[in-house]
Design an enzyme around this catalytic site. Structure first.
Site, mmCIF file in Angstrom:
data_model
loop_
_atom_site.group_PDB
_atom_site.id
_atom_site.type_symbol
_atom_site.label_atom_id
_atom_site.label_comp_id
_atom_site.label_asym_id
_atom_site.label_seq_id
_atom_site.Cartn_x
_atom_site.Cartn_y
_atom_site.Cartn_z
ATOM 1 N N ARG A 9 0.613 -0.976 0.154
ATOM 2 C CA ARG A 9 0.148 -0.416 -0.318
ATOM 3 C C ARG A 9 0.820 1.286 0.081
ATOM 4 O O ARG A 9 0.692 2.016 -0.503
ATOM 5 C CB ARG A 9 -1.028 -0.222 1.360
ATOM 6 C CG ARG A 9 -1.934 0.594 1.188
ATOM 7 C CD ARG A 9 -2.734 0.519 1.837
ATOM 8 N NE ARG A 9 -2.839 0.420 3.641
ATOM 9 C CZ ARG A 9 -3.281 0.589 4.840
ATOM 10 N NH1 ARG A 9 -4.862 0.091 4.581
ATOM 11 N NH2 ARG A 9 -3.136 0.414 5.794
ATOM 12 N N LYS A 34 -2.831 6.159 1.233
ATOM 13 C CA LYS A 34 -3.164 6.635 2.355
ATOM 14 C C LYS A 34 -1.745 8.219 2.615
ATOM 15 O O LYS A 34 -0.707 7.612 2.989
ATOM 16 C CB LYS A 34 -2.101 5.841 3.707
ATOM 17 C CG LYS A 34 -3.314 5.864 4.852
ATOM 18 C CD LYS A 34 -2.209 4.369 5.709
ATOM 19 C CE LYS A 34 -2.557 4.395 7.077
ATOM 20 N NZ LYS A 34 -4.191 4.144 7.530
ATOM 21 N N GLU A 48 -16.705 5.349 4.448
ATOM 22 C CA GLU A 48 -16.163 5.624 4.888
ATOM 23 C C GLU A 48 -16.145 6.475 6.392
ATOM 24 O O GLU A 48 -16.602 8.113 5.857
ATOM 25 C CB GLU A 48 -14.627 5.198 4.734
ATOM 26 C CG GLU A 48 -13.864 6.037 4.206
ATOM 27 C CD GLU A 48 -12.470 5.666 4.018
ATOM 28 O OE1 GLU A 48 -11.795 5.062 4.723
ATOM 29 O OE2 GLU A 48 -11.308 5.378 2.931
#
Ligand SMILES: *Cc1c(COP(=O)(O)O)cnc(C)c1O
Length: 341
Positions: free
Chosen positions: A82, A184, A220
């Protein structure tokens, strides 16, 4: 190895500098070897890419002491992958999976005295970060980068037991279509601080964000993915290109299917549908899984039948299974647990 003299059962989720961190630098087109240091300060140009243009991304994972006394990390290879995706999107040179895993191993081993003991409810939170430290004034990728991993012992996210939380349907958007919602990046958090403040000021634990394009589908919260359970026991989780692919959520989906024999649907979840669900939960590394009891919106409120006192039965089973896998009391799927020492 002698453990630090900490009150393990009463740690909060806060930064506490430990003895060592791993630091590597990218200069002249290549990463150096990197290594451990005791220096917790970053020194860089005032014109660094991270300071001027927020060129930074990060990861979050945990190390656990298992029942048989090993120190393990949970699926760190997925954090490495990620971080590579986040780096690509922000024009940051990738950190190889090999360097990432070596750095995690070295930092955790060097700070073994800070890893909370089995049964304390506490864990070692590991924070890899990757940012432009070289100077840029014209908008461009920085010429130099730092990759750093530090760690800090953290207590159970929910002190005094897990209490279901109440969410606010946010009037703000978290992530634009084709934007950076699926990586992220620090910038996703900077712009969520104000909506987060608005929610907390009104007494809510978190915001629920809808998709920015249509404002009809559940995405989310600021830092956790959603899982819903239907009245027939089906696990439903939102599918969208602008959601951060949570490793906890992907693991829970696997556990639901392969350990609990539940049906899982990964699909668009209209906000109008959630009033029909039996349970709702948030998932992420920090809190693992947190039950949601209500979602308030302008002009109304949705309350889930699992109620405000305890988590629903499916959420409970999911939680017990994933925590058991992390602590070594439930057999893990192949490759999920990396034994560090
Ligand atoms: C980190 C993060 C999560 C949770 O991901 P995990 O890999 O489970 O820790 C969820 N949403 C956002 C926006 C995040 O940044």
């Amino acid at each position: 190895m002698e453990k630090k003299n900490l009150d393990w059962g009463n740690l909060s989720f806060a930064y506490m500098p430990t003895d060592y961190r791993f630091v590597a630098h990218y200069k002249n087109g290549a990463w150096d070897e990197g290594g451990l240091t005791t220096d917790s300060m970053c020194t860089m140009s005032e014109c660094a890419g991270v300071i001027q243009y927020a060129q930074t991304c990060f990861e979050g994972l945990k190390a656990y002491t298992t029942k048989d006394g090993r120190i393990v990390a949970f699926r760190p290879d997925l954090n490495a992958e990620r971080l590579m995706n986040s780096a690509d999107r922000l024009m940051i040179p990738q950190v190889s999976k090999e360097m990432f895993l070596r750095a995690v191993d070295e930092v955790v081993k060097a700070n073994a005295a800070w890893v909370p003991p089995y049964g304390s409810g506490a864990t070692l939170y590991i924070r890899p970060c990757l940012f432009g430290c070289g100077p840029v004034i014209g908008v461009a990728p920085a010429p130099e980068y730092e990759f750093r991993i530090f760690c800090t012992p953290v207590g159970p996210y929910f002190k005094g037991g897990i209490k279901p939380i109440r969410l606010l349907l946010s009037q703000y958007d978290r992530a634009a279509p084709h934007g950076t919602g699926d990586i992220k990046a620090g910038l996703n958090y900077a712009m969520s601080l104000y909506p987060g403040h608005v929610a907390k000021d009104r007494g809510y634990s978190e915001n629920m964000y809808l998709d920015a394009a249509t404002r009809t589908n559940v995405e989310e919260t600021g830092g956790a993915n959603f899982l819903f359970i239907t009245k027939d026991g089906v696990v439903v989780t939102p599918k969208s290109d602008t959601i951060l692919p949570s490793i906890t959520r992907r693991s829970l989906v696997y556990i639901a299917e392969h350990y609990l024999g539940l049906k899982v649907e990964e699909r668009v979840v209209p906000f109008s549908e959630i009033k029909d669900f039996a349970e709702c939960a948030l998932c992420g590394t920090a809190a693992v899984i947190s039950p949601v009891f209500a979602v308030d919106y302008e002009g109304g409120s949705i309350e889930f039948p699992s109620g405000s006192e305890k988590m629903g039965p499916v959420t409970q089973k999911l939680r017990e299974t994933i925590v058991g896998i992390q602590e070594g009391t439930v057999e893990a799927p192949e490759g999920w647990i990396r034994t560090i020492c």
